[in-house]
Design a protein around this motif. Structure first.
Motif, mmCIF file in Angstrom:
data_model
loop_
_atom_site.group_PDB
_atom_site.id
_atom_site.type_symbol
_atom_site.label_atom_id
_atom_site.label_comp_id
_atom_site.label_asym_id
_atom_site.label_seq_id
_atom_site.Cartn_x
_atom_site.Cartn_y
_atom_site.Cartn_z
ATOM 1 N N ARG A 166 3.602 -6.394 -5.514
ATOM 2 C CA ARG A 166 2.204 -6.119 -5.213
ATOM 3 C C ARG A 166 1.781 -5.714 -4.066
ATOM 4 O O ARG A 166 0.695 -4.873 -3.798
ATOM 5 C CB ARG A 166 1.449 -7.466 -5.690
ATOM 6 C CG ARG A 166 1.524 -7.623 -6.997
ATOM 7 C CD ARG A 166 0.970 -6.950 -7.852
ATOM 8 N NE ARG A 166 1.229 -7.170 -9.493
ATOM 9 C CZ ARG A 166 2.263 -6.737 -10.056
ATOM 10 N NH1 ARG A 166 3.097 -5.966 -9.305
ATOM 11 N NH2 ARG A 166 2.281 -7.189 -11.264
ATOM 12 N N ILE A 222 3.337 -4.445 0.403
ATOM 13 C CA ILE A 222 4.158 -4.416 1.559
ATOM 14 C C ILE A 222 3.540 -4.261 2.646
ATOM 15 O O ILE A 222 2.816 -3.376 2.900
ATOM 16 C CB ILE A 222 5.395 -3.613 0.905
ATOM 17 C CG1 ILE A 222 6.615 -3.559 2.090
ATOM 18 C CG2 ILE A 222 4.855 -2.043 1.070
ATOM 19 C CD1 ILE A 222 7.879 -3.258 1.434
ATOM 20 N N LYS A 223 3.670 -5.391 3.784
ATOM 21 C CA LYS A 223 2.823 -5.289 4.971
ATOM 22 C C LYS A 223 4.192 -5.142 6.188
ATOM 23 O O LYS A 223 5.343 -5.764 5.897
ATOM 24 C CB LYS A 223 2.435 -6.535 5.255
ATOM 25 C CG LYS A 223 1.629 -6.481 6.411
ATOM 26 C CD LYS A 223 0.554 -7.754 6.377
ATOM 27 C CE LYS A 223 -0.442 -7.707 7.523
ATOM 28 N NZ LYS A 223 -1.442 -8.820 7.494
ATOM 29 N N VAL A 224 3.825 -3.846 6.841
ATOM 30 C CA VAL A 224 4.666 -3.797 7.897
ATOM 31 C C VAL A 224 4.107 -4.293 9.280
ATOM 32 O O VAL A 224 3.018 -3.626 9.562
ATOM 33 C CB VAL A 224 5.268 -2.324 8.027
ATOM 34 C CG1 VAL A 224 6.185 -2.143 9.322
ATOM 35 C CG2 VAL A 224 5.697 -1.980 6.521
ATOM 36 N N VAL A 276 7.078 3.514 -2.461
ATOM 37 C CA VAL A 276 5.798 3.243 -2.982
ATOM 38 C C VAL A 276 4.932 4.273 -2.257
ATOM 39 O O VAL A 276 3.933 4.589 -3.108
ATOM 40 C CB VAL A 276 5.380 1.848 -2.144
ATOM 41 C CG1 VAL A 276 4.015 1.560 -2.114
ATOM 42 C CG2 VAL A 276 6.271 0.672 -2.665
ATOM 43 N N ILE A 311 0.413 -2.730 8.933
ATOM 44 C CA ILE A 311 0.049 -1.753 7.948
ATOM 45 C C ILE A 311 0.597 -2.151 6.586
ATOM 46 O O ILE A 311 1.738 -2.641 6.214
ATOM 47 C CB ILE A 311 0.823 -0.273 8.385
ATOM 48 C CG1 ILE A 311 0.211 0.813 7.376
ATOM 49 C CG2 ILE A 311 2.050 -0.359 8.403
ATOM 50 C CD1 ILE A 311 0.285 2.283 8.142
ATOM 51 N N LYS A 312 -0.503 -2.194 5.736
ATOM 52 C CA LYS A 312 -0.159 -2.902 4.490
ATOM 53 C C LYS A 312 -0.160 -1.779 3.293
ATOM 54 O O LYS A 312 -1.334 -0.979 3.450
ATOM 55 C CB LYS A 312 -1.320 -3.901 4.218
ATOM 56 C CG LYS A 312 -0.860 -4.663 2.997
ATOM 57 C CD LYS A 312 -1.783 -5.982 2.919
ATOM 58 C CE LYS A 312 -1.494 -6.850 1.777
ATOM 59 N NZ LYS A 312 -2.160 -8.120 1.708
ATOM 60 N N VAL A 313 0.737 -1.753 2.725
ATOM 61 C CA VAL A 313 0.718 -0.585 1.476
ATOM 62 C C VAL A 313 0.655 -1.545 0.217
ATOM 63 O O VAL A 313 1.500 -2.527 -0.175
ATOM 64 C CB VAL A 313 2.033 0.068 1.440
ATOM 65 C CG1 VAL A 313 2.146 1.123 0.498
ATOM 66 C CG2 VAL A 313 2.286 0.755 2.773
ATOM 67 N N VAL A 314 -0.405 -1.151 -0.663
ATOM 68 C CA VAL A 314 -0.841 -1.809 -1.832
ATOM 69 C C VAL A 314 -0.155 -0.849 -3.009
ATOM 70 O O VAL A 314 -1.378 0.175 -3.121
ATOM 71 C CB VAL A 314 -2.243 -2.515 -1.957
ATOM 72 C CG1 VAL A 314 -2.121 -3.111 -3.282
ATOM 73 C CG2 VAL A 314 -2.293 -3.347 -0.977
ATOM 74 N N PRO A 315 0.484 -0.807 -3.871
ATOM 75 C CA PRO A 315 0.931 0.266 -4.801
ATOM 76 C C PRO A 315 -0.366 0.194 -5.912
ATOM 77 O O PRO A 315 -1.063 -0.965 -5.862
ATOM 78 C CB PRO A 315 2.046 -0.220 -5.519
ATOM 79 C CG PRO A 315 2.677 -1.165 -4.584
ATOM 80 C CD PRO A 315 1.870 -1.888 -3.951
ATOM 81 N N THR A 321 -2.789 4.013 -4.781
ATOM 82 C CA THR A 321 -2.381 3.382 -3.868
ATOM 83 C C THR A 321 -3.117 3.234 -2.583
ATOM 84 O O THR A 321 -3.924 4.281 -2.151
ATOM 85 C CB THR A 321 -0.933 4.176 -3.119
ATOM 86 O OG1 THR A 321 -0.274 4.271 -4.291
ATOM 87 C CG2 THR A 321 -0.201 3.500 -2.192
ATOM 88 N N ILE A 323 -3.539 2.030 1.663
ATOM 89 C CA ILE A 323 -2.870 1.661 2.775
ATOM 90 C C ILE A 323 -4.053 1.029 3.922
ATOM 91 O O ILE A 323 -4.920 1.735 4.081
ATOM 92 C CB ILE A 323 -2.246 2.914 3.438
ATOM 93 C CG1 ILE A 323 -1.317 3.367 2.267
ATOM 94 C CG2 ILE A 323 -1.653 2.618 4.648
ATOM 95 C CD1 ILE A 323 -0.387 4.424 3.020
#
Lengths: 77, 77
Positions: free
Chosen positions: A28, A30-32, A70, B30-34, B42, B44
């Protein structure tokens, strides 16, 4: 001194890494979090469909591919 | 029905996109939410050093490069 909040604590957030591959359908978010004064390691925190959060190994090639997937998956304009 | 929590709401989270480039030194996460049933885009979300959160355009090439940079920046073993 870095700000302290729920997204940027003054320490590493990952106690252990999940080594199993996460299917994209189960992902759901992905956090970097880049390495910094709070933590010497880049941390990657995946939010799963069931609400769980797991830490992924930023050095794994499948993890890098997952992030790429993604970013590329979005609809093209 | 998707789970509702602070990280996966049932709607898009970004009302507007920041177009200015974020210097990596100013980036804390940095958060990626599909895209998904909750949102057709998407998203970011960048956490900044001052605690602010801004949404970035996932189609911008500099945003993709930023994610790459963060993934590559970690110490090599």
């Amino acid at each position: 001194m870095p700000p302290i909040n729920r997204d940027y604590n003054s320490r590493c957030r990952c106690a252990q890494l999940e080594s199993r591959i996460i299917p994209p359908d189960n992902l759901r978010s992905i956090k970097v979090v880049p390495e910094g004064p709070h933590c010497p390691e880049t941390e990657i925190i995946a939010g799963l469909a069931n609400g769980a959060k797991v830490c992924l190994n930023p050095r794994s090639s499948w993890v890098k591919r997952l992030v790429q997937f993604v970013l590329q998956k979005q609809k093209q304009v």
